[in-house]
Scaffold this active site. Sequence first.
Site, short mmCIF file in Angstrom:
data_model
loop_
_atom_site.label_atom_id
_atom_site.label_comp_id
_atom_site.label_asym_id
_atom_site.label_seq_id
_atom_site.Cartn_x
_atom_site.Cartn_y
_atom_site.Cartn_z
NE ARG A 1 6.58 4.93 3.74
CZ ARG A 1 6.00 3.77 4.65
NH1 ARG A 1 6.07 3.90 5.69
NH2 ARG A 1 6.45 2.81 3.10
NE ARG B 1 9.77 -1.33 3.34
CZ ARG B 1 9.28 -0.65 3.71
NH1 ARG B 1 8.69 -1.27 4.82
NH2 ARG B 1 8.20 0.22 3.03
CE LYS C 1 2.54 2.54 6.45
NZ LYS C 1 3.37 2.67 7.56
NE ARG D 1 -0.42 -0.06 5.14
CZ ARG D 1 -0.39 0.06 5.86
NH1 ARG D 1 -2.10 0.98 6.00
NH2 ARG D 1 0.04 0.19 7.24
CG ASP E 1 9.15 -6.53 6.73
OD1 ASP E 1 9.27 -6.75 7.90
OD2 ASP E 1 8.07 -6.52 6.07
N1 LIG Z 1 -4.11 -2.52 3.89
C1 LIG Z 1 -3.28 -3.31 3.42
N2 LIG Z 1 -3.09 -3.15 1.99
C2 LIG Z 1 -2.14 -3.88 1.23
N3 LIG Z 1 -0.80 -4.11 1.92
C3 LIG Z 1 -0.87 -3.78 3.45
C4 LIG Z 1 -1.99 -3.26 4.31
N4 LIG Z 1 -1.42 -3.50 5.49
C5 LIG Z 1 -0.45 -4.09 5.63
N5 LIG Z 1 0.32 -4.02 3.93
C6 LIG Z 1 1.94 -4.73 3.64
O1 LIG Z 1 1.83 -5.51 4.58
C7 LIG Z 1 3.14 -5.71 4.75
C8 LIG Z 1 3.40 -5.64 6.06
O2 LIG Z 1 2.57 -4.13 6.75
P1 LIG Z 1 3.48 -3.70 7.23
O3 LIG Z 1 1.89 -3.74 9.22
O4 LIG Z 1 4.94 -3.77 8.05
O5 LIG Z 1 3.72 -2.31 6.87
P2 LIG Z 1 3.17 -1.00 6.58
O6 LIG Z 1 3.10 -0.39 7.31
O7 LIG Z 1 1.70 -1.12 5.48
O8 LIG Z 1 4.21 -0.34 5.62
P3 LIG Z 1 6.06 0.39 5.57
O9 LIG Z 1 6.75 -0.77 6.01
O10 LIG Z 1 5.65 0.20 4.41
O11 LIG Z 1 5.71 1.01 6.20
C9 LIG Z 1 3.72 -4.46 4.08
O12 LIG Z 1 4.05 -4.65 3.12
C10 LIG Z 1 2.70 -3.32 3.61
O13 LIG Z 1 2.63 -2.76 2.00
MG LIG Z 2 6.50 -2.88 6.98
#
Ligand SMILES: Nc1ncnc2c1ncn2[C@@H]1O[C@H](COP(=O)(O)OP(=O)(O)OP(=O)(O)O)[C@@H](O)[C@H]1O
Ligand SMILES: [Mg+2]
Length: 567
Positions: free
Chosen positions: A236, A243, A158, A139, A323
């Site tokens: 951001r 990463r 994001k 996302r 990651d």
């Molecule tokens: N609502 C969503 N839709 C699609 N992909 C998602 C969603 N939420 C998280 N992801 C994906 O799941 C993975 C793990 O989530 P994580 O919580 O680490 O990510 P994030 O907070 O979206 O990401 P980032 O590390 O980019 O700040 C990441 O690759 C993220 O892009």
């Molecule tokens: Mg993440």
Amino acid sequence: MANLKTNDFPTKIFRFDDLAKLADYSLLDTLSPDPEATQSGEDYRPRQVFSGHYVPVKPTPIGNPKYIAHSKELFRELGVDDSLALTNDFARFFSGDVTHVPEPMRPIGWATGYALSIYGNEYIQQCPFQTGNGYGDGRAISVLEVVANGKRWEMQLKGAGRTPYCRGADGRAVLRSSVREFLAQEHMHALGVPTSRSLCLFTSESESVERPWYLPGSKSADPEVMVSNPVAISTRVAPSFLRVGQLELFGRRARSNAHPGAMKELEMIVLHLIEREYKIEINEDLPIAEKTLQLAMAFRDRLTSLVADWIRVGYCQGNFNSDNCAGGGFTLDYGPFGFCERFDPFYQSWTGGGRHFSFLNQPFAAEKNFGSFCSALQPVLQSHPTALAQLDEIRSGFPAVMEEKLQTMWASKLGLAAYDSELTVQLLQLMAQTPVDYTIFFRELSTIPNDITSISKSFYKKATDESNLQWDQWLQKWRTQIDNRNSIDIISQRMKRVNPKYIWREWLVVPAYQQAEDGDFALIKEMQEVLTKPFEEQSEAVEKKFYRLRPQELFGVGGISHYSCSS
Ligand SMILES: Nc1ncnc2c1ncn2[C@@H]1O[C@H](COP(=O)(O)OP(=O)(O)OP(=O)(O)O)[C@@H](O)[C@H]1O
Ligand SMILES: [Mg+2]
């Protein structure tokens, strides 16, 4: 004196084209695009991406975008006027509609694949295809690179909709998590901790999604209900979003010879990381093996400093997987993070993080991520046995470098000329036993008190006579050891530059995003003001509200003390 007219002071009105003039994509162009990617960027179905460094993706705009905030400090660094944040073109672009942009900006963004290691163990299970080829920015979509004042920045939306790595999820971010990341990034920057930065924050007045969350006052570990939340897009900014997991993806492919170009792609991403993040430290003319070793050394240095800084300010990343570990050595992904208020070495706000990712275990989690990073570099050095051995040494030298950084950090927090192990360990034991508020304690200590009256402000419980005696003894011992090369005043000033007065207190942030859900952004602005000046004394009113112990009834509450998911 002649009368001055207002137009003697012309104010430049910033236009979107002024931002466009800063656009520069040169290096991205040299990274091979994925041959399988749908070039229009409009294929959002989860799919395997077998090769290439990024896939083109067109962001999906949020409906009825509403401006919430921007970072004045970052605008200033970019040389862009604040007025730009309030223009329609800016709102349109940073709420996800990138289709109408002036050259050299592009009407399409890009997302990247990455691999995942948890505490040093490689995983592919999170990929829907069980291959690792469908995992990455689900996302997060980058839309622009700019060069401003000699510095290159990548801008990433994001929550801008699905990408091929979305794994069936909605690609959205809710307002709550977006407000948190937006505020936290600029707070960390002001705390002197390397971090991705916040450009701006827009929410949607018409679109919401459901996420599991806690009932008010809930003490449950897991959320009990699905709650509808407005969606938001925060932008951001960082020199890159590369990463450790990204290097790993290409490292794993090179290791298994996944396709004929795998090794080449690994080399390209390694050189790209150097170009984006380590250009100053690493000489461009060196052979790739030498560059790779220097990269490992430089990253080790940054990562260890970063973790020492996290501990200095009481920050716990919470989910420090490979990651979520930026190759540039700065803080990335403000998901289930938190700041330690009542000191606990195992403080951790993510219920899924266990002790592995807890507060004082972060040096070990970082070491694991560094190990994953080195494993990813190994294939580049496969025909250089000496260099491989050197890489191993760099890897095994991590704990010593980490320890040195931690010692320097503790010494500076305590105003000591040199680290004193006994004094520090005794202190940490007392702090946990009392227990104290991590921030208030060190800030009060920075006044170099003679007795425990002022530091007892940081105590969460009334200390027993025995404990008071122990504190008193510790304090007297500490006073004899503080840096006697300088006056008390100078030491105090120095300590106050290391020990912040104002830090993130989740229970004070919660009302800010809750009110924002009802369209009131006043508290977000207030938090922005307070959290971007963490070392300043600020006003009495601010002190009264923000320099406070967490109320007892707010411990153990879901969504404040802990979260099982925060997106
Ligand atoms: N609502 C969503 N839709 C699609 N992909 C998602 C969603 N939420 C998280 N992801 C994906 O799941 C993975 C793990 O989530 P994580 O919580 O680490 O990510 P994030 O907070 O979206 O990401 P980032 O590390 O980019 O700040 C990441 O690759 C993220 O892009
Ligand atoms: Mg993440």
